[in-house]
Design a protein around this motif. Structure first.
Motif, mmCIF file in Angstrom:
data_model
loop_
_atom_site.group_PDB
_atom_site.id
_atom_site.type_symbol
_atom_site.label_atom_id
_atom_site.label_comp_id
_atom_site.label_asym_id
_atom_site.label_seq_id
_atom_site.Cartn_x
_atom_site.Cartn_y
_atom_site.Cartn_z
ATOM 1 N N ASP A 1 0.881 -1.264 -0.175
ATOM 2 C CA ASP A 1 0.002 -0.039 -0.082
ATOM 3 C C ASP A 1 0.879 1.037 -0.141
ATOM 4 O O ASP A 1 0.536 2.077 -0.639
ATOM 5 C CB ASP A 1 -0.838 -0.008 1.362
ATOM 6 C CG ASP A 1 -1.918 -0.948 1.210
ATOM 7 O OD1 ASP A 1 -2.208 -1.636 0.193
ATOM 8 O OD2 ASP A 1 -2.465 -1.524 2.217
ATOM 9 N N GLY B 1 -5.951 7.683 -3.382
ATOM 10 C CA GLY B 1 -6.452 6.628 -4.129
ATOM 11 C C GLY B 1 -6.236 5.336 -3.862
ATOM 12 O O GLY B 1 -6.570 4.205 -4.449
ATOM 13 N N VAL B 2 -5.503 4.641 -2.695
ATOM 14 C CA VAL B 2 -5.027 3.678 -2.416
ATOM 15 C C VAL B 2 -6.063 2.925 -1.629
ATOM 16 O O VAL B 2 -6.635 3.217 -0.416
ATOM 17 C CB VAL B 2 -3.664 3.718 -1.497
ATOM 18 C CG1 VAL B 2 -3.310 2.220 -1.095
ATOM 19 C CG2 VAL B 2 -2.776 4.352 -2.179
ATOM 20 N N ASN B 3 -6.475 1.647 -1.785
ATOM 21 C CA ASN B 3 -7.188 0.688 -1.309
ATOM 22 C C ASN B 3 -6.436 0.110 -0.049
ATOM 23 O O ASN B 3 -5.853 -0.875 -0.569
ATOM 24 C CB ASN B 3 -8.100 -0.120 -2.075
ATOM 25 C CG ASN B 3 -9.035 0.572 -2.969
ATOM 26 O OD1 ASN B 3 -9.689 1.511 -2.594
ATOM 27 N ND2 ASN B 3 -9.059 -0.024 -4.515
ATOM 28 N N LEU B 4 -6.469 0.297 1.090
ATOM 29 C CA LEU B 4 -5.769 0.009 2.120
ATOM 30 C C LEU B 4 -6.100 -1.568 2.356
ATOM 31 O O LEU B 4 -7.206 -2.309 2.404
ATOM 32 C CB LEU B 4 -5.991 0.664 3.446
ATOM 33 C CG LEU B 4 -5.548 2.015 3.406
ATOM 34 C CD1 LEU B 4 -5.827 2.725 4.808
ATOM 35 C CD2 LEU B 4 -4.067 2.254 2.842
ATOM 36 N N THR B 5 -5.082 -2.423 2.799
ATOM 37 C CA THR B 5 -5.037 -3.919 3.072
ATOM 38 C C THR B 5 -5.156 -4.121 4.510
ATOM 39 O O THR B 5 -4.514 -3.308 5.261
ATOM 40 C CB THR B 5 -3.502 -4.569 2.532
ATOM 41 O OG1 THR B 5 -3.596 -4.298 1.113
ATOM 42 C CG2 THR B 5 -3.705 -5.993 2.811
ATOM 43 N N GLN C 1 2.257 1.493 -3.415
ATOM 44 C CA GLN C 1 1.215 2.112 -4.254
ATOM 45 C C GLN C 1 1.027 3.710 -4.188
ATOM 46 O O GLN C 1 0.710 4.321 -5.018
ATOM 47 C CB GLN C 1 0.118 1.351 -4.132
ATOM 48 C CG GLN C 1 -1.024 1.738 -5.288
ATOM 49 C CD GLN C 1 -0.742 1.500 -6.633
ATOM 50 O OE1 GLN C 1 -0.142 0.230 -7.021
ATOM 51 N NE2 GLN C 1 -0.761 2.409 -7.686
ATOM 52 N N GLU D 1 -5.123 6.882 1.556
ATOM 53 C CA GLU D 1 -6.491 6.728 0.986
ATOM 54 C C GLU D 1 -6.937 7.988 0.214
ATOM 55 O O GLU D 1 -7.676 8.079 -0.791
ATOM 56 C CB GLU D 1 -7.628 6.744 2.176
ATOM 57 C CG GLU D 1 -7.562 5.509 2.839
ATOM 58 C CD GLU D 1 -8.575 5.148 3.800
ATOM 59 O OE1 GLU D 1 -9.869 4.428 3.634
ATOM 60 O OE2 GLU D 1 -8.532 5.742 4.934
ATOM 61 N N ASP D 2 -6.114 9.103 0.456
ATOM 62 C CA ASP D 2 -6.166 10.498 -0.203
ATOM 63 C C ASP D 2 -5.514 10.213 -1.539
ATOM 64 O O ASP D 2 -5.809 11.326 -2.457
ATOM 65 C CB ASP D 2 -5.835 11.612 0.792
ATOM 66 C CG ASP D 2 -6.826 12.055 1.864
ATOM 67 O OD1 ASP D 2 -8.036 12.528 1.726
ATOM 68 O OD2 ASP D 2 -6.254 11.894 2.832
ATOM 69 N N PRO E 1 -5.688 0.607 7.993
ATOM 70 C CA PRO E 1 -6.994 0.983 7.977
ATOM 71 C C PRO E 1 -7.560 0.789 9.504
ATOM 72 O O PRO E 1 -8.644 1.366 9.696
ATOM 73 C CB PRO E 1 -7.643 0.163 7.204
ATOM 74 C CG PRO E 1 -7.044 -1.168 7.130
ATOM 75 C CD PRO E 1 -5.555 -0.555 7.382
ATOM 76 N N ASN F 1 1.184 6.694 -6.886
ATOM 77 C CA ASN F 1 0.087 7.422 -7.063
ATOM 78 C C ASN F 1 0.609 8.939 -7.086
ATOM 79 O O ASN F 1 0.082 9.901 -7.659
ATOM 80 C CB ASN F 1 -1.018 7.229 -6.205
ATOM 81 C CG ASN F 1 -1.605 5.735 -6.836
ATOM 82 O OD1 ASN F 1 -1.210 5.288 -7.650
ATOM 83 N ND2 ASN F 1 -2.603 5.354 -5.803
#
Length: 402
Positions: free
Chosen positions: A259, A362-366, A262, A359-360, A283, A266
């Motif tokens: 994450d 655009g990362v979908n956290l694991t 990524q 998350e700001d 998260p 990004n």
């Protein structure tokens, strides 16, 4: 014989081959649209091409300092996956970075020797890059590289040379809880690591004002220094695990290394990320005791195996073991067990609501519950035993703090 005539307001010339336009009105708007960004590269080899993927070129030429470390392989892989050209500076044997070669297409992953105190080698490594990423760091001090030289002076040097070389974006990885005056827990003065990370941020800002800074919490993944730290036999006393205040006064919010990688990629493509600070946290938040208990349940090392967690305040040998480890093995302390790691282990992760997170970007956290069981497989008791389906009950997950 040819003659000039006007055709729809434009000058034309008539002749034996018909009408040939000499000049015409502009058929496009002279206003610059809001989405327009001028092309800075004059070399056509740097232009984006291809449909995307490893066999394309994204237009990004990135130099990743610290590519040979734990976090570096994930960042290089993410960059190579989207077709970026990556320069990988290394300071030891080139064989230590050869595994990065397959992370990009042919000719896209390049290597260059460098030394953090040698400015000429740094300039050569960033000469053709439009992005520089600084992942260089130390968990413990050595004779040649104390925290000040790596996290402050080294970071300043990389940022300054990147700016002087015309690099468009500089990304610096700091640390969550970086503080000029960290609160002491086990040792006087608090964590020198967190203190040097704070001043490293200031140095980078002075040299490269538009730098993008990431502040990660404890990072976990393959061959990390978080899960492997608790899974190592040297961290426990036979089968007893000491934690300061029994782990009930420390809150952690670990982040998966994929994450974080990524998020870095990004940020390169996001024009609004310039000059920003991002907190790289997971998260969910957990008490340290909940995490450690869960780790040992996942490793099949529960109470039946002999696992007992106790308060380290009542164990005088706890800190002596860390000092002994540093004394006998200076370069690489056994199991990453040393005084600085002990001090940072009990620092609660403080997440500021006003500072953006992954998350700001655009990362979908694991979620740890989905990833950690896989990462802890090398530390599982009886790892070579082929268990039947359902032979071992699924360990209960850790309790999440509200």
């Amino acid at each position: 014989m040819a003659s000039l005539v006007l055709f729809n307001g434009a000058k034309t010339q008539t002749g034996f081959l018909g009408i040939v336009c000499l000049s015409a009105k502009a058929n496009y708007s002279t206003d610059v649209p809001s989405w327009y960004r001028p092309i800075k590269a004059t070399n056509t080899a740097q232009f984006k091409r291809g449909p995307g993927g490893r066999s394309s070129f994204s237009g990004i030429v990135a130099t990743v300092f610290g590519c040979s470390g734990f976090m570096g392989r994930y960042v290089v892989n993410k960059l190579g996956k989207q077709g970026s050209q990556v320069i990988c500076p290394y300071r030891a044997d080139s064989a230590e970075v050869q595994h990065l070669k397959v992370m990009g297409d042919l000719g896209q992953i390049l290597f260059h020797p460098f030394y953090l105190k040698d400015e000429d080698s740094i300039r050569k490594a960033v000469k053709y890059s439009n992005v520089v990423i600084n992942l260089v760091g130390r968990d413990w001090e050595t004779k040649n590289f104390p925290f000040k030289e790596v996290h402050i002076e080294g970071a300043r040097r990389l940022a300054r040379i990147a700016r002087e070389s015309g690099v468009e974006k500089f990304i610096h990885v700091s640390a969550l809880n970086a503080d000029p005056h960290p609160k002491p827990i086990l040792y006087d003065g608090g964590s020198k690591f967190l203190q040097s990370k704070y001043y490293g941020e200031q140095a980078v800002r002075e040299e490269f004002p538009d730098a993008i800074i990431f502040r990660p919490a404890d990072v976990y993944g393959q061959e990390d220094r978080f899960l492997a730290y608790y899974g190592h036999f040297w961290r426990r006393f036979i089968r007893l695990v000491p934690l300061w205040h029994n782990g009930e006064k420390t809150i952690k919010q670990p982040v998966y290394v994929g994450d974080l990688a990524q998020g870095i990629v990004n940020a390169i493509k996001d024009p609004d990320a310039v000059g920003q600070v991002f907190q790289a946290v997971g998260p969910r938040r957990y008490l340290l005791r909940e995490l450690v208990d869960w780790f040992y349940r996942v490793m099949r090392k529960d109470e039946d195996w002999g696992y007992i967690r106790y308060d380290a305040r009542f164990d005088p040998t706890y800190k002596l073991k860390a000092a002994f480890t540093e004394a006998i093995q200076i370069s690489f302390p056994i199991g990453n067990f040393h005084r600085e790691r002990l001090e940072r282990e009990y620092v609660t992760d403080v997440v500021e609501k006003s500072v953006p997170t992954l998350e700001d970007l655009g990362v979908n956290l694991t979620f740890m519950e989905d990833q950690v069981p896989w990462e802890l497989k090398p530390h599982t008791a009886g790892m070579y035993y082929n268990a039947e389906i359902g032979e071992f009950a699924k360990p209960a997950p850790p309790k999440v703090l509200a």
